[in-house]
Design a protein around this motif. Structure first.
Motif, PDB file in Angstrom:
ATOM      1  N   ASP A  96      27.566  18.003  39.667  1.00 37.62           N
ATOM      2  CA  ASP A  96      27.268  19.157  40.519  1.00 37.62           C
ATOM      3  C   ASP A  96      26.789  20.365  39.702  1.00 37.62           C
ATOM      4  OD1 ASP A  96      29.610  19.699  39.217  1.00 37.62           O
ATOM      5  OD2 ASP A  96      30.762  20.209  41.009  1.00 37.62           O
ATOM      6  N   SER A  97      26.474  20.144  38.434  1.00 35.21           N
ATOM      7  CA  SER A  97      26.000  21.168  37.482  1.00 35.21           C
ATOM      8  C   SER A  97      27.052  22.199  37.116  1.00 35.21           C
ATOM      9  CB  SER A  97      24.732  21.864  37.996  1.00 35.21           C
ATOM     10  OG  SER A  97      23.672  20.939  38.049  1.00 35.21           O
ATOM     11  N   GLU A  98      28.324  21.917  37.414  1.00 40.81           N
ATOM     12  CA  GLU A  98      29.410  22.789  36.972  1.00 40.81           C
ATOM     13  C   GLU A  98      29.630  22.562  35.479  1.00 40.81           C
ATOM     14  OE1 GLU A  98      34.247  23.279  37.338  1.00 40.81           O
ATOM     15  OE2 GLU A  98      33.235  21.752  38.512  1.00 40.81           O
ATOM     16  N   ILE A  99      29.640  23.650  34.709  1.00 45.30           N
ATOM     17  CA  ILE A  99      29.809  23.548  33.263  1.00 45.30           C
ATOM     18  C   ILE A  99      31.237  23.096  32.958  1.00 45.30           C
ATOM     19  CG2 ILE A  99      29.709  24.784  31.065  1.00 45.30           C
ATOM     20  CD1 ILE A  99      27.000  24.530  32.467  1.00 45.30           C
ATOM     21  N   LEU A 100      31.350  21.988  32.226  1.00 47.74           N
ATOM     22  CA  LEU A 100      32.658  21.441  31.853  1.00 47.74           C
ATOM     23  C   LEU A 100      33.047  21.817  30.434  1.00 47.74           C
ATOM     24  CD1 LEU A 100      32.245  17.850  33.349  1.00 47.74           C
ATOM     25  CD2 LEU A 100      33.360  19.834  34.403  1.00 47.74           C
ATOM     26  N   ALA A 107      22.541  29.756  24.638  1.00 43.07           N
ATOM     27  CA  ALA A 107      21.812  30.716  25.476  1.00 43.07           C
ATOM     28  C   ALA A 107      20.542  30.066  26.017  1.00 43.07           C
ATOM     29  CB  ALA A 107      21.459  31.963  24.678  1.00 43.07           C
ATOM     30  N   GLY A 108      20.407  30.016  27.323  1.00 42.53           N
ATOM     31  CA  GLY A 108      19.244  29.429  27.974  1.00 42.53           C
ATOM     32  C   GLY A 108      19.277  27.917  28.074  1.00 42.53           C
ATOM     33  N   LEU A 109      20.301  27.303  27.552  1.00 47.05           N
ATOM     34  CA  LEU A 109      20.395  25.838  27.548  1.00 47.05           C
ATOM     35  C   LEU A 109      20.719  25.276  28.925  1.00 47.05           C
ATOM     36  CD1 LEU A 109      20.146  23.532  25.534  1.00 47.05           C
ATOM     37  CD2 LEU A 109      22.546  23.789  24.991  1.00 47.05           C
ATOM     38  N   LYS A 110      21.416  26.066  29.751  1.00 48.21           N
ATOM     39  CA  LYS A 110      21.795  25.595  31.085  1.00 48.21           C
ATOM     40  C   LYS A 110      20.574  25.254  31.940  1.00 48.21           C
ATOM     41  CE  LYS A 110      24.800  26.752  35.014  1.00 48.21           C
ATOM     42  NZ  LYS A 110      24.056  25.976  35.945  1.00 48.21           N
ATOM     43  N   SER A 111      19.470  25.980  31.751  1.00 49.10           N
ATOM     44  CA  SER A 111      18.266  25.711  32.542  1.00 49.10           C
ATOM     45  C   SER A 111      17.706  24.316  32.252  1.00 49.10           C
ATOM     46  CB  SER A 111      17.201  26.768  32.282  1.00 49.10           C
ATOM     47  OG  SER A 111      16.787  26.729  30.932  1.00 49.10           O
ATOM     48  N   GLN A 112      18.002  23.759  31.090  1.00 44.72           N
ATOM     49  CA  GLN A 112      17.531  22.416  30.750  1.00 44.72           C
ATOM     50  C   GLN A 112      18.258  21.335  31.543  1.00 44.72           C
ATOM     51  OE1 GLN A 112      14.451  22.769  29.327  1.00 44.72           O
ATOM     52  NE2 GLN A 112      14.996  20.922  28.241  1.00 44.72           N
ATOM     53  N   LEU A 113      19.456  21.642  32.031  1.00 41.67           N
ATOM     54  CA  LEU A 113      20.234  20.631  32.756  1.00 41.67           C
ATOM     55  C   LEU A 113      19.499  20.135  33.996  1.00 41.67           C
ATOM     56  CD1 LEU A 113      23.855  22.038  32.492  1.00 41.67           C
ATOM     57  CD2 LEU A 113      22.870  20.097  31.272  1.00 41.67           C
ATOM     58  N   ASP A 114      18.737  21.013  34.636  1.00 41.64           N
ATOM     59  CA  ASP A 114      17.990  20.609  35.830  1.00 41.64           C
ATOM     60  C   ASP A 114      16.867  19.647  35.477  1.00 41.64           C
ATOM     61  OD1 ASP A 114      19.616  22.302  37.301  1.00 41.64           O
ATOM     62  OD2 ASP A 114      18.249  23.995  37.044  1.00 41.64           O
ATOM     63  N   LEU A 115      16.447  19.656  34.217  1.00 37.98           N
ATOM     64  CA  LEU A 115      15.358  18.791  33.766  1.00 37.98           C
ATOM     65  C   LEU A 115      15.866  17.528  33.085  1.00 37.98           C
ATOM     66  CD1 LEU A 115      13.164  21.569  32.122  1.00 37.98           C
ATOM     67  CD2 LEU A 115      12.960  20.651  34.432  1.00 37.98           C
ATOM     68  N   ALA A 116      17.190  17.316  33.101  1.00 36.45           N
ATOM     69  CA  ALA A 116      17.782  16.178  32.397  1.00 36.45           C
ATOM     70  C   ALA A 116      17.173  14.865  32.869  1.00 36.45           C
ATOM     71  CB  ALA A 116      19.293  16.167  32.598  1.00 36.45           C
ATOM     72  N   GLN A 117      16.531  14.184  31.945  1.00 35.25           N
ATOM     73  CA  GLN A 117      15.908  12.898  32.220  1.00 35.25           C
ATOM     74  C   GLN A 117      16.388  11.896  31.178  1.00 35.25           C
ATOM     75  OE1 GLN A 117      11.665  13.399  32.257  1.00 35.25           O
ATOM     76  NE2 GLN A 117      11.768  15.213  33.519  1.00 35.25           N
ATOM     77  N   PRO A 118      16.323  10.620  31.504  1.00 32.98           N
ATOM     78  CA  PRO A 118      16.759   9.621  30.518  1.00 32.98           C
ATOM     79  C   PRO A 118      16.033   9.799  29.190  1.00 32.98           C
ATOM     80  CG  PRO A 118      16.341   8.588  32.636  1.00 32.98           C
ATOM     81  CD  PRO A 118      15.896  10.013  32.754  1.00 32.98           C
ATOM     82  N   MET A 119      16.754   9.645  28.103  1.00 36.46           N
ATOM     83  CA  MET A 119      16.247   9.752  26.730  1.00 36.46           C
ATOM     84  C   MET A 119      15.654  11.121  26.418  1.00 36.46           C
ATOM     85  SD  MET A 119      17.313   7.139  25.285  1.00 36.46           S
ATOM     86  CE  MET A 119      16.596   7.407  23.696  1.00 36.46           C
ATOM     87  N   LEU A 142      27.490  12.620  33.974  1.00 39.37           N
ATOM     88  CA  LEU A 142      27.459  13.983  33.472  1.00 39.37           C
ATOM     89  C   LEU A 142      26.044  14.317  32.991  1.00 39.37           C
ATOM     90  CD1 LEU A 142      30.718  13.974  31.336  1.00 39.37           C
ATOM     91  CD2 LEU A 142      30.421  14.849  33.651  1.00 39.37           C
ATOM     92  N   LYS A 143      25.766  15.596  32.896  1.00 40.53           N
ATOM     93  CA  LYS A 143      24.504  16.051  32.318  1.00 40.53           C
ATOM     94  C   LYS A 143      24.839  16.708  30.986  1.00 40.53           C
ATOM     95  CE  LYS A 143      22.267  16.953  36.744  1.00 40.53           C
ATOM     96  NZ  LYS A 143      21.696  18.001  37.604  1.00 40.53           N
ATOM     97  N   ILE A 144      24.110  16.314  29.973  1.00 36.62           N
ATOM     98  CA  ILE A 144      24.355  16.819  28.629  1.00 36.62           C
ATOM     99  C   ILE A 144      23.091  17.513  28.137  1.00 36.62           C
ATOM    100  CG2 ILE A 144      24.979  16.191  26.256  1.00 36.62           C
ATOM    101  CD1 ILE A 144      26.176  13.583  27.517  1.00 36.62           C
TER     102      ILE A 144
END
Length: 182
Positions: A96-100, A107-119, A142-144
């Protein structure tokens, strides 16, 4: 063995110089067409290696910490990944994109989570080339996202370009000299 007169004849021969210059230009053009794309691919391949290394370094560390089952363990696992394979910062979020868990430069790394793709496809690089943000979904849902140091890539690319230029110079010099002697 060439005599002194034959060397003078060679130096004075305009046709010889025109042919040698034409061969020089042609070889230089062909070598450039072949080797310049290699240089351009070098940087992209190097960035892909760095991104893959970050994924390979992060996944086992997080798996050993229990992923999302226990947040303090997950936070400890994320903190352990900092410094490995040039990782500057790491962030783990639930489905759910909640930071664990988060650690390091994020800084600014959270915006990449929406773009998380395999590899880690769709990685984002800083304007100055100092870092690369890579995000991917884990097998556990999870999204990393990690920020990886890429500051050495510019120097590696320059070194590669100089090696290519050296090879081109040797090839062109040898072939042009051989043509001139013939």
């Amino acid at each position: 063995m060439p005599t002194m007169n034959s060397w003078r004849d060679l130096i004075a021969c305009r046709l010889c110089w025109k042919i040698a210059f034409a061969v020089f230009t042609l070889i230089l053009a062909v070598e450039s067409v072949i080797l310049v794309p290699s240089y351009l691919r070098f940087e992209q391949n190097r960035l892909r290696q760095i991104a893959d290394g970050a994924i390979i370094a992060t996944e086992p560390t997080l798996a050993a910490s229990g992923y999302g089952t226990h947040r303090p363990l997950l936070a400890r696992g994320v903190a352990k990944s900092i410094g490995q394979y040039g990782i500057l910062g790491a962030l783990v979020a639930g489905g759910d994109s909640e930071i664990l868990a988060t650690s390091g430069a994020t800084a600014g790394l959270k915006s990449q989570l929406d773009l998380a793709q395999p590899m880690g496809e769709g990685a984002r690089r800083s304007d100055d080339g100092a870092w690369l943000d890579v995000a991917w979904p884990s097998a556990e849902g999870l999204k990393i996202a990690v920020r990886v140091d890429t500051s050495r890539v510019a120097g590696e690319s320059l070194s590669f370009a100089l090696r290519i230029a050296g090879l081109v110079a040797i090839i062109v010099g040898v072939v042009t000299s051989g043509t001139m002697l013939v």
